[in-house]
Structure formats: structure tokens, C-alpha cells
Design an enzyme around this catalytic site. Structure first.
Site, PDB file in Angstrom:
ATOM      1  N   LYS A  38      39.152  42.227  37.821  1.00 52.52           N
ATOM      2  CA  LYS A  38      38.449  41.619  36.682  1.00 52.52           C
ATOM      3  C   LYS A  38      39.178  41.875  35.360  1.00 52.52           C
ATOM      4  O   LYS A  38      38.672  41.515  34.315  1.00 52.52           O
ATOM      5  CB  LYS A  38      37.027  42.170  36.581  1.00 52.52           C
ATOM      6  CG  LYS A  38      36.143  41.832  37.757  1.00 52.52           C
ATOM      7  CD  LYS A  38      34.703  42.240  37.534  1.00 52.52           C
ATOM      8  CE  LYS A  38      34.495  43.727  37.532  1.00 52.52           C
ATOM      9  NZ  LYS A  38      33.089  44.123  37.380  1.00 52.52           N
ATOM     10  N   LYS A  54      39.610  44.754  33.954  1.00 49.62           N
ATOM     11  CA  LYS A  54      38.859  45.782  33.230  1.00 49.62           C
ATOM     12  C   LYS A  54      39.382  47.144  33.667  1.00 49.62           C
ATOM     13  O   LYS A  54      39.826  47.301  34.803  1.00 49.62           O
ATOM     14  CB  LYS A  54      37.359  45.715  33.563  1.00 49.62           C
ATOM     15  CG  LYS A  54      36.650  44.502  33.053  1.00 49.62           C
ATOM     16  CD  LYS A  54      35.221  44.472  33.527  1.00 49.62           C
ATOM     17  CE  LYS A  54      34.350  45.313  32.635  1.00 49.62           C
ATOM     18  NZ  LYS A  54      32.918  45.182  32.937  1.00 49.62           N
TER      19      LYS A  54
END
Length: 130
Positions: free
Chosen positions: A44, A46
Site C-alpha cells: 500500500k 505505507k
């Protein structure tokens, strides 16, 4: 027994996270939290401050949380809902409309976020202080 499920990274745990978990728990008897794994966070784009194992320990210590499961893919939500016989899927309202078609037999609820707090805000403030 009503089973509720929610998902998130839950990094830098703060009052907004606790408010979400508390409100989700009031909707049923058993709250499952799908916790994004470190690998899934990488997919993602992240990066968490705390590792998956540390975030899991923290979440398991919160009285509203009954079970923590690893979230490894976007598609797993539907499988989890079936496996755990989930009645209600709860997530923050920043995802509004994204999961409306997730399940034909369970309810999807988007909860409002706590104003003025997020992990992103905390990280930005920490950068500003350095």
C-alpha cells in the site's frame, strides 16, 4: 451473537483509533480487527513506525477488541466476513462508498473520524519538531 469486523494499520495508536474501536464494539458482541501486516503496508506504499507484532500486542490489550487477525490483501475482507460470520463491517468514513458492495448479507457502516487526530497528523507534527 453479533460479530463486528474492522480493518486498519493502527500505527501510533491514538484516541481516534480507540474511539473507532469503542464505537464498533457497541454494535455487537464480538469485535474482530483485521490488522495490516508489514508486507501489506509495503504493497500500500505505507510504512508503520511499529511492527505488525507490536501493533498486534497493543490492539490485543484494548478491552474492546476480542480478536486480531492479519490483513494480508485487499481481497481478504470478503473471505473474512464469510469465515467469521460477520454481521457488520465497520470502517472510517474516509472510505465512504468503497465497501458498499462488500457483502450481501452483512451491514456496512462508515464511522466518522475523530476530529483533529490521525497517525498522519502525528507523524507530520513529529517531523516538524525535529
Amino acid at each position: 451473537m453479533r460479530t463486528i469486523i474492522t480493518y486498519g494499520t493502527f500505527d501510533l495508536l491514538h484516541v481516534g483509533h480507540v474511539n473507532l474501536l469503542k464505537r464498533a464494539k457497541t454494535m455487537g458482541d464480538y469485535l474482530i480487527v483485521g490488522l495490516s501486516t508489514d508486507y501489506f503496508n509495503t504493497l500500500k506504499h505505507k510504512q508503520s513506525f511499529f511492527s505488525y507484532s507490536d501493533r498486534k500486542i497493543i490492539l490485543e490489550s484494548i478491552r474492546y477488541v476480542d480478536k486480531v487477525i492479519p490483513e494480508k490483501t485487499w481481497k481478504q475482507k470478503k473471505e473474512d466476513i464469510l469465515q467469521y460470520q460477520v454481521d457488520t463491517f465497520v470502517i472510517g468514513d474516509d472510505w465512504k462508498g468503497k465497501f458498499d458492495e462488500l457483502c450481501s448479507f452483512c451491514e456496512v457502516i462508515y464511522l466518522p473520524r475523530t476530529d483533529g487526530i490521525s497517525s498522519t497528523i502525528i507523524k507530520e507534527n513529529l517531523r516538524d519538531d525535529s
